[in-house]
Scaffold this active site. Structure first.
Site, mmCIF file in Angstrom:
data_model
loop_
_atom_site.group_PDB
_atom_site.id
_atom_site.type_symbol
_atom_site.label_atom_id
_atom_site.label_comp_id
_atom_site.label_asym_id
_atom_site.label_seq_id
_atom_site.Cartn_x
_atom_site.Cartn_y
_atom_site.Cartn_z
ATOM 1 N N SER A 12 3.726 2.318 6.056
ATOM 2 C CA SER A 12 2.444 1.705 6.429
ATOM 3 C C SER A 12 1.661 2.715 7.239
ATOM 4 C CB SER A 12 2.692 0.457 7.276
ATOM 5 O OG SER A 12 1.514 0.119 7.973
ATOM 6 N N GLY A 14 0.843 -1.198 0.000
ATOM 7 C CA GLY A 14 0.000 0.000 0.000
ATOM 8 C C GLY A 14 0.873 1.241 0.000
ATOM 9 N N THR A 68 5.016 25.631 23.748
ATOM 10 C CA THR A 68 5.364 26.834 23.001
ATOM 11 C C THR A 68 5.658 26.444 21.568
ATOM 12 O OG1 THR A 68 7.050 28.526 22.676
ATOM 13 C CG2 THR A 68 7.769 26.591 23.830
ATOM 14 N N ASP A 89 -0.861 2.155 8.957
ATOM 15 C CA ASP A 89 -1.496 1.525 10.130
ATOM 16 C C ASP A 89 -0.607 1.489 11.373
ATOM 17 O OD1 ASP A 89 -3.484 1.010 8.372
ATOM 18 O OD2 ASP A 89 -3.130 -1.148 8.209
#
Ligand code: ADP
Length: 755
Positions: free
Chosen positions: A156, A17, A535, A158
Site C-alpha cells: 500500500s 492497488g 556518512t 499510503d
C-alpha cells in the site's frame, strides 16, 4: 507418486492497488521456495484469478522472476474482485486452490486484500465441507487440506495499514512526490507563485505530512488533523492565507500547500484542491496553480528501500509458510529492521480503529493511533512552517553551535535546517561553523568580525531541506596539535557556546571524543557535545543507519540498473565498485536491491580461491545461457586485488563464455538531493540532538554522546563507549545488523543445481 514426493505448494497473489516493490517480493518468494524444495503458483489478477482459475493459476519457475527487481507495478497483475466477496466466489476460489493442491497462500495487498484473506481463512472449513458434500472434491482431498495457512504482505503506497513501519511502495511514492514538489518549488520560486499539491492518502495523511516536511512546504492538510479555526475565532482559511503572506514577506519565494486527497475540515466535510485554490486566489489576490499528482505516485521503478524491504519480507514469508501450519493468518512486516508477525485480525482492527475515529471526528484519537513517530513529525513540521521563530525567552537562553566533519552526506543540510529552526523557535541562539573543525581552528578569536562562525537566523536555512551537499561546508581536517585545541577553546569561549552538535562521520566522532577527553584541560569543552551520524558509508557505531546512506544506495542502484541494461544482447559480467571505506553496507545492500550474483565485502576479504570458485560459477552460468551477471565490489574488499585486476582476470579466464567490464562509481554516490528516507532521518536525529543539548546545557556536565536510530527508537550512547563499539583498525562498527543479508543475496541470485 507417493505423498512424500509431492512438494509443498504455495499460492501467491497481488491484489488491490499495485505498489512498487511487489515484484521484488514475488521474486524472493519464488526463489527462496525453490531453494526450500517447494513449488510456487502465481495466481494472476488477484482474487479474480483465484475465483476464475484456469490459466490464471500457473507454476512459477526461477526464470519467471528474472529481471524484475527494478520494475514497478506487479508482474502478475492486481485486480479487484466483487465475486470473491460472495460465498459463491469463495467456493470457486477454494476449489481452485484444492485442485492445485495448494493450502498455503501469500497475499500481497492492502487492507481490503488482507480482509479477503482473513475471510477465506475463516470460511475455509465450511467451504471445504460444501465442496465435499457437492462431490466437487473427494473426501481424500478434503482430508489432506483441512487448514489454509496465510501470510500477508502489506502492499500500500499510503502507509495506511498497521503491521509494518513502512508498507510496500511508500518509500517509492515519497520519492515520486519529492521529485515533483522539488521541481514545482523551483518554478514556483522563479515566479513567486503559490501551488496546491494534492497527494494520495484517503484516510491516511502519511504521504502528505512527510512530503510537507521534506520539501519545506508552507501548509499541510491531512485527514487525521483537519485545519481548525483559531481560539480567537479566526477561520482556518484566513490563518492559512496569513501564514503564506507572512512567509512571502519573510523572503519565501515559493508557497506550497500540500494536501492529502482525503483531507476534510473539522466537521468531516471534504476539502477539495479547487476549494483551497479559490480561497488562496481570493485572499492573496494572485494566480494559484493546482497539481494533482495521481497515479504518478504509484508508478516507476521501486526505490532501494522498497526493493530490499520487499525482498526480506518475501524471503521470510516463504520460509515461515513452509515451516509448518500457520494457525492464524499473519501479516509480516519490518519494524525497526526486524521482521515481525502480527495477526491479520489485529492489523485490521488497528487500521479500522483509525477509520472509525475519523468517521466519528475523533481526530486526536486518529493521530495517536498512527503512533508517536507521526505525531512528532507533525509537531516538527508545524514549527518548520513558521516564517519566524517565537519570541525568545529572557532567561535560560543558550548559545549552540553546529558543524560538519568528514565527507559530505546528502541530508546534512536538512539536519541543520531542522536544528536551527527548532533551536531558534525555543528562543536560543545558534551558530553555524563553516568548514568543520577547520573553521573553529582558523577563525581568529581576537578579530571583531568572524568569517567562519556565523549566527544562523530563520531564513538562512530556507530551502535547505532539499539541497544536497553541505551548505556550511565540511572537510576532513581535525585538530591535532595542542594549539589547535587551544584555538577551538578560544572560539567556543568567544561565542559563549553552551552546546555543540557535530553532524558528520568518523573523523567527527573521533574529534568529539578528543574534545571530551580534554575537558580537564579546557573548561570550554565541558559542554554537551552530540554527534549526529551522517556518512554515506554507514560505518558509524550506535546506529543502524546514517544520514546520507540511503541516498547513496539509491544512486548506486540507479547506476547499476543502467549498467545492467547496457548489456542487452551481450554476454557480460559487470564488476561495479562502490564506496563505503572498510564497511560493506553499500555493497551488500545495493547487491540485494539489484540482484547481484556476488558481493565482495571488506568484512569477508576474498581470496584467489574465492575468485576461482566465482569464475567457475560464472562460466557454468553463461554456458547455460545467462546473459548478464553483476558483481558489486566494495572499494576495499581486498588490499591488493583491485577492481581492474579482478575484472581483467574474469575477462581473460572466462573461456570465451562472457566478457567482463569494470565500473567504478566514485563521487556519483555522494551527490544529489537527499532521499525521503534521509530527509526524515535527518529531521528525527536533528530534533533529538537539540533535545540532548537542552537536557544538559548549563548543567554540570560533562555529557557527550552520539545518537543513532536503533529499532524504531532514537538512542544515545555516551562518547566514552565509542572505542569499545568499533573496530579501530578498519574504522567500522562491530557486528553490523545487515551482514546477515549476504546469504539472501547469493541465494536469490543463484539457482540451486538440483532444482
Ligand atoms: P486493497 O487491498 O488495496 O485495500 P481493495 O479494498 O479494493 O484493495 O480490496 C481488494 C480485494 O480484496 C477486493 O476486490 C475483494 O476481492 C477483496 N476483499 C476486500 N474486502 C473483502 C471482504 N470483506 N471479503 C472478501 N473479500 C474482500
Amino acid at each position: 507418486m507417493s505423498d512424500l514426493d509431492i512438494k509443498k505448494r504455495i499460492g501467491v497473489l497481488t491484489s488491490g492497488g499495485d505498489a512498487p516493490g511487489m515484484n521484488a517480493a514475488l521474486r524472493a518468494i519464488v526463489r527462496h521456495a525453490v531453494h526450500l524444495g517447494a513449488e510456487v503458483f502465481f495466481i494472476k489478477e488477484g482474487y479474480i484469478g483465484l475465483v476464475q482459475g484456469g490459466d490464471h493459476i500457473c507454476p512459477a519457475a526461477w526464470e519467471d522472476v528474472s529481471d524484475m527487481l527494478q520494475r514497478g507495478g506487479t508482474k502478475i497483475g492486481a485486480a479487484r474482485s466483487k465475486e470473491f466477496k460472495e460465498e459463491s466466489g469463495q467456493l470457486k476460489a477454494a476449489l481452485n486452490l484444492l485442485e492445485h493442491g495448494i493450502d498455503r497462500l501469500i497475499v500481497i495487498g492492502g487492507d481490503g486484500s488482507l480482509t479477503g484473506a482473513q475471510v477465506l481463512f475463516s470460511n475455509w472449513p465450511t467451504l471445504v465441507e460444501k465442496l465435499t458434500n457437492d462431490n466437487r472434491i473427494s473426501k481424500e482431498i478434503a482430508g489432506k487440506h483441512p487448514h489454509l495457512s496465510i501470510i500477508g504482505l502489506i502492499g500500500s503506497i499510503d502507509n495506511d495499514v498497521y503491521g509494518s513501519d513502512l508498507t510496500i511502495g511508500v518509500d517509492t511514492a515519497l520519492r515520486r512526490i519529492l521529485d515533483a514538489v522539488d521541481a514545482i518549488n523551483s518554478t514556483a520560486s522563479s515566479h513567486q507563485r503559490t501551488f496546491v499539491v494534492e497527494v494520495m492518502g484517503n484516510k491516511c495523511g502519511y504521504l502528505a505530512l512527510m512530503s510537507a516536511l521534506m520539501t519545506g512546504a508552507d501548509w499541510v492538510l491531512i485527514p487525521e488533523n483537519p485545519p481548525r479555526d483559531s481560539a480567537g475565532g479566526t477561520p482556518w482559511e484566513d490563518r492559512m492565507c496569513e501564514d503564506i503572506k507572512t512567509g512571502r514577506k519573510a523572503g519565501r519565494r515559493a508557497a506550497i500547500v500540500i494536501m492529502a486527497e482525503g483531507a476534510t475540515n473539522a466537521d468531516g466535510q471534504k476539502i477539495t484542491s479547487s476549494y483551497i485554490k479559490d480561497t488562496l486566489e481570493k485572499k492573496l489576490d494572485e494566480d494559484v496553480r493546482v497539481t494533482i499528482l495521481g497515479h504518478v505516485q504509484r508508478g516507476g521503478s521501486p526505490s532501494a528501500y522498497d526493493r530490499n524491504m520487499s525482498t526480506i519480507l518475501g524471503y521470510n514469508a516463504a520460509e515461515k509458510i513452509l515451516s509448518g501450519v500457520i494457525e492464524k493468518p499473519m501479516v509480516i512486516g519490518l519494524r525497526g529492521n526486524i521482521v515481525t508477525y502480527t495477526e491479520i485480525t489485529e492489523a485490521l482492527d488497528v487500521t479500522r480503529e483509525i477509520s472509525e475515529a475519523l468517521k466519528n471526528k475523533e481526530y486526536d484519537r486518529a493521530l495517536n493511533a498512527r503512533g508517536e513517530h507521526m505525531k512528532n513529525i507533525y509537531n516538527i513540521t508545524h514549527t518548520l512552517f513558521k516564517s519566524k521563530p517565537n519570541t525568545p525567552p529572557k532567561k535560560n537562553r543558550f548559545n549552540f553551535a553546529v558543524l560538519h566533519c568528514g565527507t559530505q552526506a546528502p541530508g546534512m543540510n536538512t539536519a541543520v535546517r531542522v536544528l536551527v529552526r527548532l533551536a531558534l523557535d525555543q528562543g536560543h541562539r545558534i551558530f553555524g561553523i563553516r568548514d568543520g573543525f577547520n573553521g573553529l581552528i582558523t577563525n581568529d578569536p581576537n578579530s571583531r568580525s568572524s568569517s567562519k562562525i556565523i549566527e544562523m537566523d530563520w531564513m538562512k536555512v530556507n530551502g535547505w531541506a532539499s539541497v544536497g551537499g553541505a551548505e556550511l561546508g565540511t572537510n576532513l581536517q581535525v585538530p591535532k596539535t595542542p594549539e589547535d585545541f587551544q584555538k577551538i577553546a578560544q572560539n567556543l569561549a568567544k561565542f559563549n557556546i553552551n552546546g555543540l552538535v557535530m553532524i558528520g562521520g568518523w573523523n567527527g566522532y573521533q574529534t568529539a571524543f578528543d574534545l571530551f577527553t580534554r575537558q580537564g584541560l579546557f573548561k570550554e569543552f565541558r559542554i554537551p557535545i552530540v554527534c549526529v551520524p551522517a556518512t554515506i558509508s554507514n560505518r558509524l557505531p550506535g546506529t543502524e543507519v546514517s544520514i546520507g546512506a540511503d541516498t547513496a544506495l539509491n544512486n548506486i542502484v540507479e547506476a547499476v540498473d543502467k549498467i545492467k541494461q547496457s548489456a542487452v544482447g551481450l554476454k557480460r559480467c559487470f564488476v561495479t565498485e562502490v564506496g563505503g571505506r572498510y564497511c560493506g553496507y553499500l555493497a551488500l545492500m545495493s547487491g540485494l536491491a539489484t540482484g547481484a550474483e556476488r558481493v565482495y565485502l571488506p568484512e569477508y576479504p576474498f581470496s584467489l580461491k574465492t575468485i576461482q570458485e566465482d569464475l567457475d560459477f560464472l562460466v557454468s552460468e553463461f554456458r547455460e545461457g545467462r546473459k548478464v551477471a553483476s558483481i558489486i565490489k566494495n572499494e576495499n574488499s581486498h588490499a591488493s586485488y583491485n577492481t581492474i585486476f579482478l575484472t581483467t582476470l574474469l575477462d581473460q579466464e572466462s573461456k570465451g563464455f562472457f566478457d567482463a567490464r569494470p565500473s567504478i562509481l566514485g563521487h556519483l554516490q555522494e551527490g544529489g538531493s537527499p532521499s525521503p528516507f534521509d530527509r526524515i532521518l535527518a529531521t528525527r536525529l536533528a530534533s533529538a540532538a537539540l533535545d540532548f543539548l537542552l537536557k544538559y546545557a548549563g548543567s554540570d556536565g560533562p555529557f557527550c554522546a552520539f545518537l543513532g536510530i536503533n529499532g524504531r527508537r532514537i538512542t544515545e550512547n555516551n562518547l566514552n563507549a565509542f572505542p569499545a563499539m568499533v573496530d579501530t583498525k578498519f574504522e567500522r562498527p562491530l557486528n553490523p545488523w545487515w551482514l546477515k543479508f549476504q546469504d539472501i543475496v547469493i541465494k536469490l541470485a543463484c539457482k540451486p543445481k538440483d532444482s
